[in-house]
Every structure is written in C-alpha cells, then in structure tokens.
Design an enzyme around this catalytic site. Sequence first.
Site, short mmCIF file in Angstrom:
data_model
loop_
_atom_site.label_atom_id
_atom_site.label_comp_id
_atom_site.label_asym_id
_atom_site.label_seq_id
_atom_site.Cartn_x
_atom_site.Cartn_y
_atom_site.Cartn_z
CB CYS A 37 48.97 -29.29 -16.38
SG CYS A 37 50.00 -29.56 -17.92
CB CYS A 105 55.56 -25.89 -20.17
SG CYS A 105 54.20 -25.72 -19.22
#
Lengths: 137, 240
Positions: A37, A105
């Site tokens: 990302c 994340c």
Amino acid sequence: MAYSEKVIDHYNNPRNMGSFKKEEEGVGTGIVGAPECGDVMKLQIKVENDTIVDAKFKTFGCGSAIASSSLATEWLKGKTVEEAGNIKNTEIVQELNLPPVKIHCSVLAEDAIKSALNDYKKKAEESPKVESVATSS
Amino acid sequence: MAHDHGTHTSFRELPMARSMCWHCQSEVTGEYKCGQCVKVQPLSKDLDYFTCMRLPRLLNIQPEKLQSTFYELSRTFHPDFYSNKDDQEQIISLGNSALLNTAYRTLKDPVQRAEYLIRLEAGAVKQIRSNPPADLFDEILELQEDLDEYRSLSQEKNIERIEELRKKLNVSREALEQRQVQMELSLTSKFDEWDTIQIASPESDDARGKKDAVLKEMQEILSDKTYVRNIVNDLIETAD
C-alpha cells in the site's frame, strides 16, 4: 469499511507523534514500509538502563497504520528491551479490532518495533562507552 | 519465436471448468459450446490471464494480438449474445466475459502485467519482502513533515512561509515525478531480461534462479514506485 472506535481515537489523537535525533545516545530507529500500500512508518525508542523510557513515531499511511504505530509507542514505554521484542502484531489486531484487510498494518508496526530494537542493539554494541549497556540476552 | 501459435489457432485451446456439458452431460470435446446441445460452457477457474489471451508468459506483448484475441473471444462469450438464452447460459457467459475483461485489462497495462506475473509466479518468490530503501523513506517522511506544516499554517499570517514551502514542495514533486519516469523505464528494461530467459529455457533450474532474481528486482521497483506515487499524490492534493 468502518474503522473501530479505537482506531479513530488513535488517528485523531495520535500518541507520541514526533521523532528523536537518530544519533542521540540510547535511541533506536526503525523505518519500515509496506510495499502493498505504500505506507511508511518510522518508530523510535529511547532506552535507559535497558528500559524504554520514551517512544515516538511518524507514520505516513492509512488510519490503521497510524493507529497501530501510535498504540505500539504506548505499549513500548516502560518495557525492557527484551519485553518489547515480544510484542506481537496479533495483539495489536486484537486491541484495535483491525479487519483482515488491515492486518498488514499491524505487521508493519511489529516490523518497526523489531527494526528499532535491532538498531538500538547495534548502536549499543558499537559504542560501549555508555555506562550501563545492559543487553540482557 | 518459439512461442508463436501460428495463424491456424483453433477454438479449442482454453481449458474448460468441466469435461462434461452441464446441460446434456455429453463429453465436451474442448469447444466452448457443447457439441450436442450447443450450450455455452464455463471456462476453467484456474485459467491464467496469459493462457486466456493465448499469449506466452512473456512481458513484452503485441498489443494488437492481445486485442484481437479479446475481441474474438468476446464474440463468443459476450452476454449480449445470450440475452434470449436460459438463465444458466446467461450466468456462464457473464462469468466467462468477466474473466476475459479482467485478463485483457490486466495484460494491456505494462505495470499491471508485471504485477500480475509476479503474483502468478509468487510461489517461488513469496519471501520477497524487499529491503526498505532507507533514503527514500527518510525523504518521504521529511516531505510529510513539510506537508503537515503547510497544512497547519493559516493563510493570513504566514503568507511568506506558505510561499516558501509551496515552492520547496513543488521542486520535490517534480524530482519525484522524474523518478517515477525512471522507475518505469527500469521496470520495462527488466521485461527484456525476463523474456530472454523465458524463451531460452524456461524450465531449467538455472533459469528458475535467474527468473526469481528478475521477479525480485521488478517487485522492488514496483514497491518503490508505490511509495513514491503515494507521496506524489499527497503533494498534488495539498500543495498544488
């Protein structure tokens, strides 16, 4: 996809945002990125007598990445270097209620912690002038 | 070229999901439509996009060839041709067409093509977690700080500082955009490397190692590209 309340809280009031000077004594710096990302995370710890007395982060990325690193700095404070190495991304997932698509994340945050710890240990080995470099291993 | 399919490409190259017709249970001999009852048959779910578009697994492609295959197959599967047919045939044509569309779009774009190939070959290169480019990250985080400051300044009081920052950010943006161009060039230069190995001897152990190395290099370029793209988008959004 809605963020959990805890993510939103960390996002709106990030804890310990900022940075230390890399060269400063006892400071370990971890900079990691998520190629999927494009998020970039910098996490720093300040160690005194083998205990993390302060931690700061700077994250360029989505809300979950910011929340994960913000939470990580909260957890790091007060831990010994060894304890800090045991923080797992799954704990972050649980605490923040991250959905499956955002698990990376938390992985990023764990990587950042590891990388900061490694940097600290490496620095401590290279400059043993510090009075008490207690690398308990 | 070793992988040329020649001109007499038959209709029967793509693998189907089942060997028996879903409708009349007779054996499907490879045609897209059952030889007995003429019902359209579902394509195999495991079909990779290169095979689907009848292309060898190379990174330099002939766009005309891709397009003509896409059109040809669409003439067979497009849902418009099935609007009068029964539900099952409509569903199958929709599924097949969706696959065709995705395959076509993915292979048409060089970056997506490379990303797809890496995913396709991922079994071998799963462990590629590229070493983070520290200098690039430092630069990104520094720019991020400038952006934060820029956002926080009030228009009335800090005109000078705002102008100064805007200039600085725009200079950085231009440099990064240059870098994006460079990255795309270095990515496509890897295309030739991949194709050369693939054409010479795609199956040997030696080739596997070389191919993995090329895939890894491409993965690194693509990752860096993502980092740069994100910060460039942020710069455009904030300080343009």
